[in-house]
Design an enzyme around this catalytic site. Sequence first.
Site, PDB file in Angstrom:
ATOM      1  N   HIS A 267       3.073   3.123 -11.606  1.00  0.00           N
ATOM      2  CA  HIS A 267       2.209   2.706 -12.714  1.00  0.00           C
ATOM      3  C   HIS A 267       1.613   1.345 -12.374  1.00  0.00           C
ATOM      4  O   HIS A 267       2.285   0.511 -11.772  1.00  0.00           O
ATOM      5  CB  HIS A 267       3.018   2.614 -14.017  1.00  0.00           C
ATOM      6  CG  HIS A 267       2.151   2.539 -15.232  1.00  0.00           C
ATOM      7  ND1 HIS A 267       1.620   1.351 -15.688  1.00  0.00           N
ATOM      8  CD2 HIS A 267       1.696   3.513 -16.052  1.00  0.00           C
ATOM      9  CE1 HIS A 267       0.880   1.607 -16.757  1.00  0.00           C
ATOM     10  NE2 HIS A 267       0.905   2.904 -17.003  1.00  0.00           N
ATOM     11  N   ASP A 318       4.012  10.854 -17.481  1.00  0.00           N
ATOM     12  CA  ASP A 318       3.555  12.192 -17.113  1.00  0.00           C
ATOM     13  C   ASP A 318       4.639  13.029 -16.435  1.00  0.00           C
ATOM     14  O   ASP A 318       4.533  14.257 -16.375  1.00  0.00           O
ATOM     15  CB  ASP A 318       2.327  12.093 -16.197  1.00  0.00           C
ATOM     16  CG  ASP A 318       1.114  11.556 -16.946  1.00  0.00           C
ATOM     17  OD1 ASP A 318       0.991  11.861 -18.145  1.00  0.00           O
ATOM     18  OD2 ASP A 318       0.309  10.833 -16.343  1.00  0.00           O
TER      19      ASP A 318
HETATM   20  N1  CMC Z   1       3.498   8.081  -4.727  1.00  0.00           N
HETATM   21  C1  CMC Z   1       3.477   7.523  -3.500  1.00  0.00           C
HETATM   22  N2  CMC Z   1       2.972   6.312  -3.261  1.00  0.00           N
HETATM   23  C2  CMC Z   1       2.498   5.628  -4.307  1.00  0.00           C
HETATM   24  C3  CMC Z   1       2.508   6.138  -5.598  1.00  0.00           C
HETATM   25  C4  CMC Z   1       3.025   7.431  -5.791  1.00  0.00           C
HETATM   26  N3  CMC Z   1       3.070   7.993  -6.989  1.00  0.00           N
HETATM   27  N4  CMC Z   1       1.980   5.230  -6.444  1.00  0.00           N
HETATM   28  C5  CMC Z   1       1.633   4.177  -5.699  1.00  0.00           C
HETATM   29  N5  CMC Z   1       1.954   4.422  -4.416  1.00  0.00           N
HETATM   30  C6  CMC Z   1       1.737   3.544  -3.277  1.00  0.00           C
HETATM   31  C7  CMC Z   1       0.323   3.648  -2.760  1.00  0.00           C
HETATM   32  O1  CMC Z   1       0.171   4.693  -1.833  1.00  0.00           O
HETATM   33  C8  CMC Z   1       0.142   2.296  -2.126  1.00  0.00           C
HETATM   34  O2  CMC Z   1       0.825   2.266  -0.910  1.00  0.00           O
HETATM   35  P1  CMC Z   1       0.266   1.439   0.358  1.00  0.00           P
HETATM   36  O3  CMC Z   1       0.211   0.022  -0.135  1.00  0.00           O
HETATM   37  O4  CMC Z   1       1.243   1.709   1.414  1.00  0.00           O
HETATM   38  O5  CMC Z   1      -1.112   1.988   0.604  1.00  0.00           O
HETATM   39  C9  CMC Z   1       0.894   1.375  -3.092  1.00  0.00           C
HETATM   40  O6  CMC Z   1       1.869   2.194  -3.728  1.00  0.00           O
HETATM   41  C10 CMC Z   1      -0.004   0.763  -4.141  1.00  0.00           C
HETATM   42  O7  CMC Z   1      -0.855   1.783  -4.689  1.00  0.00           O
HETATM   43  P2  CMC Z   1      -2.003   1.463  -5.747  1.00  0.00           P
HETATM   44  O8  CMC Z   1      -2.755   2.719  -6.037  1.00  0.00           O
HETATM   45  O9  CMC Z   1      -2.795   0.292  -5.333  1.00  0.00           O
HETATM   46  O10 CMC Z   1      -1.077   1.004  -6.953  1.00  0.00           O
HETATM   47  P3  CMC Z   1      -1.393   1.021  -8.448  1.00  0.00           P
HETATM   48  O11 CMC Z   1      -0.482   0.098  -9.094  1.00  0.00           O
HETATM   49  O12 CMC Z   1      -2.823   0.832  -8.714  1.00  0.00           O
HETATM   50  O13 CMC Z   1      -1.005   2.545  -8.788  1.00  0.00           O
HETATM   51  C11 CMC Z   1      -1.109   4.569  -9.897  1.00  0.00           C
HETATM   52  C12 CMC Z   1      -0.963   3.075 -10.043  1.00  0.00           C
HETATM   53  C13 CMC Z   1      -0.725   5.185 -11.244  1.00  0.00           C
HETATM   54  C14 CMC Z   1      -2.562   4.915  -9.598  1.00  0.00           C
HETATM   55  C15 CMC Z   1      -0.175   5.101  -8.785  1.00  0.00           C
HETATM   56  O14 CMC Z   1       1.154   4.723  -9.010  1.00  0.00           O
HETATM   57  C16 CMC Z   1      -0.289   6.597  -8.596  1.00  0.00           C
HETATM   58  O15 CMC Z   1      -1.209   7.057  -7.931  1.00  0.00           O
HETATM   59  N6  CMC Z   1       0.653   7.386  -9.194  1.00  0.00           N
HETATM   60  C17 CMC Z   1       0.562   8.828  -9.141  1.00  0.00           C
HETATM   61  C18 CMC Z   1      -0.372   9.330 -10.206  1.00  0.00           C
HETATM   62  C19 CMC Z   1       0.237   9.202 -11.581  1.00  0.00           C
HETATM   63  O16 CMC Z   1       1.375   9.570 -11.807  1.00  0.00           O
HETATM   64  N7  CMC Z   1      -0.565   8.716 -12.533  1.00  0.00           N
HETATM   65  C20 CMC Z   1      -0.148   8.552 -13.925  1.00  0.00           C
HETATM   66  C21 CMC Z   1      -0.126   7.114 -14.316  1.00  0.00           C
HETATM   67  S1  CMC Z   1       0.733   6.749 -15.858  1.00  0.00           S
HETATM   68  C22 CMC Z   1       0.088   7.671 -17.130  1.00  0.00           C
HETATM   69  C23 CMC Z   1      -1.360   7.934 -17.094  1.00  0.00           C
HETATM   70  O17 CMC Z   1      -2.176   7.046 -17.064  1.00  0.00           O
HETATM   71  O18 CMC Z   1      -1.694   9.114 -17.080  1.00  0.00           O
END
Ligand code: CMC
Length: 382
Positions: A267, A318
């Site tokens: 998140h 989720d």
């Molecule tokens: N699985 C694997 N790696 C992950 C994940 C994940 N679920 N989430 C973040 N990372 C890694 C990402 O690959 C990156 O790695 P690296 O630095 O090596 O490239 C690092 O963590 C930072 O990623 P980011 O996208 O810059 O981080 P963020 O804080 O913006 O991510 C997020 C937030 C929700 C987009 C992400 O955690 C994600 O993609 N999660 C999976 C999708 C998900 O479950 N979304 C629902 C969010 S909560 C409820 C909603 O809004 O629906």
Amino acid sequence: MSTPATDQYFPGLEGVIACETSICSLEGRGEGGLAFRGYSIEDLAESVSYMEAAYLLLHGELPNSGQLISFESRIKSARPVPEALIQLLHAIPPSVHPMDVLRTSVSVLAHYDPDNGAVSTDHAANVRKAERLIAQMATAVAYRERIERNQPLVPPRDDLDHAANFLNMINGGEPSETKRSAFDKSLVLYAEHELNASTFSGRVTVSTLSDIYSGIVSAVGTLKGPLHGGANEEAWKVLEQVGAPEHAEEWIASALARKERIMGFGHRVYKHGDPRARILKRYCTKIAAEIGDDRWERIAEPIEREVTQQKQLPPNVDWPSARLYHYLGLDIRLYTPIFAMARVAGWASHIIEQLDHNRLMRPRGQYIGAPPREIVPLAKRV
Ligand code: CMC
């Protein structure tokens, strides 16, 4: 021209304060909290229905019993959708994803709203439109699902609350009290979440003084993506693909080795755990016990352990909601539309707040392209 703060670029707008709001804060009990208008999500999930939460978000205070009765009665009488929308729901090709159908439905509903002619900043008209949207988005999602299944439409029932009525419209039968209550809680948990991407997009849209329906259309389109609301559908696919508790460790390790994201984990704000996921997990356990089948709980557990250990990413809302909706007999394609029909209360509240205190949202980009250069005449370009 004002000078952009180019030294203050935050990729993905991480940590940027884009507006003031009285609706929701991500502070609460301990680290990683959530509160709607000052009430913690733990207390709300324990004590209020989705209707009370929606009233709180839209009207600013929890309703007293008289206010709740009249709010629910307005919602119930707004549930039927225009015949033109029902015809359209039949006409849209069967393969279209329900989120796309919902986006179109919201657009169509705008044309039939009795307050359609009101100016976009008319607060009272916007609250009435929001109440109709809360009622009618649920009907549109349920009707389309019945059409997809070639089943007769089940009209809304005035004697059922929001959660029971939706499940009845989908399944053609009333849910057990445990299922109704768990579904209602999931709607409370999904109702609002500060400046998430879809809420932000709704606020940006109306900051041009566009109308609330346009803002909600933007929000539905934004929610659809798998990094946001679309993740609950994807989270179910993870459970299915892992298939058995003993496969979790290897499945997660190889997905991470391929640099894939594990949907339902991580998140932007909650780095140490999403309070909504903790609450909803309890309902999953309860329903799995009621139906006497804890297979998916047993598969979810080692996946959570592995993702936390291997990537330090806790589950988000989720993750348990995918299992909960499966237990309720809901098709996977409905998971994100359900998120939308709950979140509309939050979206509408933010859109109204934006319109009540508006300033155009117009950020700047940090230019990283070609330096200034001369145009080469077409005949001389290589
Ligand atoms: N699985 C694997 N790696 C992950 C994940 C994940 N679920 N989430 C973040 N990372 C890694 C990402 O690959 C990156 O790695 P690296 O630095 O090596 O490239 C690092 O963590 C930072 O990623 P980011 O996208 O810059 O981080 P963020 O804080 O913006 O991510 C997020 C937030 C929700 C987009 C992400 O955690 C994600 O993609 N999660 C999976 C999708 C998900 O479950 N979304 C629902 C969010 S909560 C409820 C909603 O809004 O629906």
